[in-house]
Design a protein around this motif. Sequence first.
Motif: not given
Length: 380
Positions: A1-10, A162-170, A173-180
């Motif tokens: 499974m692609n980590r970038q795609i799965n992280a972005l889904r989350g 709101y705060w409980t769910l709001g922590v999850m994107p941060l 994002l640790i597992f997401v690579q930047d796009e150039k």
Amino acid sequence: MNRQINALRGVSFFYYATQAILLPLLPLYFNHKGYNAAQIGTLMMIGPLVAVLAQPVWGYFSDRYSLKKTIRSLWILTIACSVGLFVTEGYGPAFTFVLLLYFFMLPWNPLLDSLLYQSATRFGRSYGSIRLWGSLGFFVTAIITGALLPYLGGVPNIKWMYWTLGVMPLVLLIFVQDEKPAGGKQVTLQAMLALLSNRRLLWFLVLVFLLTVPHRMNDALFGLHMLDLGASAGTVSAAWAVAACSEMLGFALIGRWAAKYNELALLGLAACMYTLRWAAYALTDSPSLLLLFQASHSVTFAVFWIVSVQYVVRMVPPELRSTGQSLLSAVFLGLAGIAGGSLGGWMKEMWGGGGMYWMGAGFTLLAAVLFFVTQALQRK
């Protein structure tokens, strides 16, 4: 499974999950604080006003520096402003923190879309197959929130959800690579100004404005129209859940074949479907039928958004993709939101909900004609 795609889904899932808490319940939170209708209306209109100015600015910064870092910084500032909003008292602090909240939160929509689109292209996936996880997050959270809220102390305690769910994107994002940018060029202010003078892009944004004014009108006033027809708050929530579920299906199916057809022709067809949708809303006075009609969201909004994102990506230089998406979002969330809320409210006051939706059908019919005419002229 692609980590970038799965992280972005989350990331998409949890970002739109936070919206399922904030957007429907924030007016109720302000009402609990004792603010009157005029004060609440002013607070809720800040979002569209801020979107017009904030989104192109942050889009330019993300294109010039780093898309991922800009997104991460914006979300940290969004959570910080929500803390200020929920822990302070008084209308003045509420106004200040809502203004700041929207300034940092609303640019997330186009920047996340840009990140999703670029990653989907790089890994051979469709944008819609990732974006649908956002719709799923909104749908699931809306259902769960309605069930859990009474046990959590009601509207005053939405901050904890709101705060409980709001922590999850941060975290994700640790597992997401930047796009150039594919072009590899340095973004300059001159390039930004050149984009703003692109007549074909500006005309497209005018057509988007005509098409989406009724959509944003419905976002603002659909619940009140349902209540006027005798629907319960539970029925209104169920209607929004139907729209979110159908949107998810639309993103899953439409994203597979949208790239094969002319974008302007598809948007013309979407405008025709919007016209039929608003005409049906105008003709019925049954809350149950309106609940069912919300399923048409799958062939109106899903087509509009996937195709519009695709068209803007094709229209702008690769190094300005985030800026282009921000301009699209500024028109949809900002200008169309202001016009839809004010015009819709005036029409509803003068002619009732039926008159309001007939006006919406007129807007989208005009947009359909102009999309088809524009496509014909471009083919020549």
